[in-house]
Design a protein around this motif. Structure first.
Motif, PDB file in Angstrom:
ATOM      1  N   UNK A 101      97.434  28.466  33.484  1.00 46.76           N
ATOM      2  CA  UNK A 101      98.015  27.817  34.666  1.00 46.76           C
ATOM      3  C   UNK A 101      97.412  27.912  35.990  1.00 46.76           C
ATOM      4  N   UNK A 102      97.397  27.124  36.793  1.00 39.87           N
ATOM      5  CA  UNK A 102      96.819  27.408  38.237  1.00 39.87           C
ATOM      6  C   UNK A 102      98.164  26.960  39.053  1.00 39.87           C
ATOM      7  N   UNK A 103      98.510  27.908  39.828  1.00 39.47           N
ATOM      8  CA  UNK A 103      99.436  28.072  40.738  1.00 39.47           C
ATOM      9  C   UNK A 103      99.177  27.321  42.031  1.00 39.47           C
ATOM     10  N   UNK A 104      99.729  26.288  42.696  1.00 42.64           N
ATOM     11  CA  UNK A 104      99.260  26.030  43.900  1.00 42.64           C
ATOM     12  C   UNK A 104     100.326  25.801  44.735  1.00 42.64           C
ATOM     13  N   UNK A 105     100.522  26.002  46.147  1.00 41.57           N
ATOM     14  CA  UNK A 105     101.374  25.585  47.099  1.00 41.57           C
ATOM     15  C   UNK A 105     100.661  24.653  48.250  1.00 41.57           C
ATOM     16  N   UNK A 106     101.642  23.827  48.543  1.00 40.47           N
ATOM     17  CA  UNK A 106     100.984  22.809  49.498  1.00 40.47           C
ATOM     18  C   UNK A 106     102.439  22.225  50.469  1.00 40.47           C
ATOM     19  N   UNK A 107     101.930  21.573  51.564  1.00 40.30           N
ATOM     20  CA  UNK A 107     102.982  20.880  52.376  1.00 40.30           C
ATOM     21  C   UNK A 107     103.719  20.128  51.365  1.00 40.30           C
ATOM     22  N   UNK A 108     105.082  20.011  51.777  1.00 41.03           N
ATOM     23  CA  UNK A 108     105.778  18.994  51.476  1.00 41.03           C
ATOM     24  C   UNK A 108     107.313  19.104  51.510  1.00 41.03           C
ATOM     25  N   UNK A 109     108.101  18.106  51.599  1.00 46.54           N
ATOM     26  CA  UNK A 109     109.642  18.480  51.725  1.00 46.54           C
ATOM     27  C   UNK A 109     110.187  19.399  50.786  1.00 46.54           C
ATOM     28  N   UNK A 110     109.565  19.418  49.369  1.00 40.64           N
ATOM     29  CA  UNK A 110     110.030  20.134  48.376  1.00 40.64           C
ATOM     30  C   UNK A 110     110.016  21.709  48.382  1.00 40.64           C
ATOM     31  N   UNK A 111     108.939  22.060  49.350  1.00 35.55           N
ATOM     32  CA  UNK A 111     108.785  23.358  49.462  1.00 35.55           C
ATOM     33  C   UNK A 111     108.867  24.266  48.132  1.00 35.55           C
ATOM     34  N   UNK A 112     107.945  23.901  47.329  1.00 43.57           N
ATOM     35  CA  UNK A 112     107.829  24.641  45.926  1.00 43.57           C
ATOM     36  C   UNK A 112     106.357  24.893  45.658  1.00 43.57           C
ATOM     37  N   UNK A 113     106.248  25.928  44.557  1.00 43.47           N
ATOM     38  CA  UNK A 113     105.109  26.152  44.107  1.00 43.47           C
ATOM     39  C   UNK A 113     105.126  25.370  42.875  1.00 43.47           C
ATOM     40  N   UNK A 114     103.809  24.826  42.506  1.00 45.41           N
ATOM     41  CA  UNK A 114     103.925  23.996  41.397  1.00 45.41           C
ATOM     42  C   UNK A 114     102.716  24.646  40.294  1.00 45.41           C
ATOM     43  N   UNK A 115     103.061  24.917  39.193  1.00 44.59           N
ATOM     44  CA  UNK A 115     102.118  25.502  38.154  1.00 44.59           C
ATOM     45  C   UNK A 115     101.590  24.240  37.295  1.00 44.59           C
ATOM     46  N   UNK A 116     100.353  24.067  37.508  1.00 42.27           N
ATOM     47  CA  UNK A 116      99.464  23.107  36.761  1.00 42.27           C
ATOM     48  C   UNK A 116      98.941  23.583  35.576  1.00 42.27           C
ATOM     49  N   UNK A 117      99.167  22.660  34.473  1.00 42.87           N
ATOM     50  CA  UNK A 117      98.493  23.238  33.102  1.00 42.87           C
ATOM     51  C   UNK A 117      97.174  22.238  32.686  1.00 42.87           C
ATOM     52  N   UNK A 118      96.027  22.787  33.025  1.00 40.99           N
ATOM     53  CA  UNK A 118      94.850  21.942  32.692  1.00 40.99           C
ATOM     54  C   UNK A 118      94.708  21.454  31.146  1.00 40.99           C
ATOM     55  N   UNK A 119      95.546  22.153  30.186  1.00 38.17           N
ATOM     56  CA  UNK A 119      95.447  21.775  28.869  1.00 38.17           C
ATOM     57  C   UNK A 119      96.314  20.583  28.537  1.00 38.17           C
ATOM     58  N   UNK A 120      97.240  20.420  29.507  1.00 42.28           N
ATOM     59  CA  UNK A 120      98.019  19.033  29.216  1.00 42.28           C
ATOM     60  C   UNK A 120      97.764  18.138  30.372  1.00 42.28           C
ATOM     61  N   UNK A 121      97.068  18.396  31.418  1.00 42.45           N
ATOM     62  CA  UNK A 121      96.851  17.296  32.539  1.00 42.45           C
ATOM     63  C   UNK A 121      97.901  17.163  33.442  1.00 42.45           C
ATOM     64  N   UNK A 122      98.943  18.009  33.792  1.00 41.93           N
ATOM     65  CA  UNK A 122      99.717  17.775  34.459  1.00 41.93           C
ATOM     66  C   UNK A 122     100.649  19.075  35.035  1.00 41.93           C
ATOM     67  N   UNK A 123     101.679  18.911  35.807  1.00 49.63           N
ATOM     68  CA  UNK A 123     102.437  20.212  36.220  1.00 49.63           C
ATOM     69  C   UNK A 123     103.363  20.620  35.055  1.00 49.63           C
ATOM     70  N   UNK A 124     103.407  21.829  34.801  1.00 44.47           N
ATOM     71  CA  UNK A 124     104.123  22.445  33.769  1.00 44.47           C
ATOM     72  C   UNK A 124     105.559  22.904  34.302  1.00 44.47           C
ATOM     73  N   UNK A 125     105.423  23.577  35.532  1.00 38.45           N
ATOM     74  CA  UNK A 125     106.559  24.151  36.041  1.00 38.45           C
ATOM     75  C   UNK A 125     106.489  24.045  37.419  1.00 38.45           C
ATOM     76  N   UNK A 126     107.782  23.628  38.192  1.00 37.97           N
ATOM     77  CA  UNK A 126     108.057  23.748  39.618  1.00 37.97           C
ATOM     78  C   UNK A 126     109.059  24.733  39.996  1.00 37.97           C
ATOM     79  N   UNK A 127     108.209  25.917  40.895  1.00 39.95           N
ATOM     80  CA  UNK A 127     109.252  26.694  41.245  1.00 39.95           C
ATOM     81  C   UNK A 127     109.813  26.571  42.763  1.00 39.95           C
TER      82      UNK A 127
END
Length: 146
Positions: A101-127
């Motif tokens: 999993x690749x954890x990423x934080x970014x600007x945005x109204x949702x103020x969340x950390x997203x865990x991306x999964x390269x094995x499936x090609x999309x976000x796996x979790x949103x914290x």
């Protein structure tokens, strides 16, 4: 880099004699620019991290709202993920054995950390639950799920 480029340097390649005076600037071993890699970043690159279990790959995050997993053999992205805004930080667990999993934080109204999964090609979790935009991340050095 602010110009959307990504460069790799060999800092182990040292001169045989110690330099006199200040160190000389090093040239990159390889570089991906907007011209050389059309699938690279289009905005400033804010963060990079080597893939923990494969020195032939690294992750970058940029102000173009993209997280990219790069193949160093081709200096091109193997996959990328679109975030909610400018990416401030990307991070991968150094001790993970059951996920990439690749954890990423970014600007945005949702103020969340997203865990991306390269094995499936999309976000796996949103914290979610942060009071403001997260600016930094770190995985636990002992537990792959924290």
């Amino acid at each position: 880099c602010a110009d959307a480029s990504v460069a790799l340097y060999d800092v182990a390649d040292t001169p045989s004699a110690p330099p006199r005076g200040p160190p000389q600037p090093r040239r990159p071993v390889v570089q991906a620019t907007r011209r050389s890699c059309r699938s690279g970043h289009t905005g400033a690159v804010a963060c990079v991290q080597w893939f923990p279990h494969d020195t032939g790959a690294f992750v970058s995050g940029g102000y173009d709202a993209l997280v990219k997993l790069w193949d160093t053999n081709t200096m091109s992205p193997a996959c990328d993920f679109e975030s909610a805004g400018r990416v401030h930080c990307v991070c991968m667990s150094e001790v993970a054995s059951r996920h990439n999993l690749i954890a990423a934080c970014a600007d945005g109204d949702d103020r969340e950390v997203v865990l991306y999964d390269p094995n499936v090609g999309h976000a796996a979790h949103r914290l979610c639950g942060h009071r403001g935009v997260p600016w930094a991340l770190a995985w636990s050095p002992r537990d792959e799920h924290h």
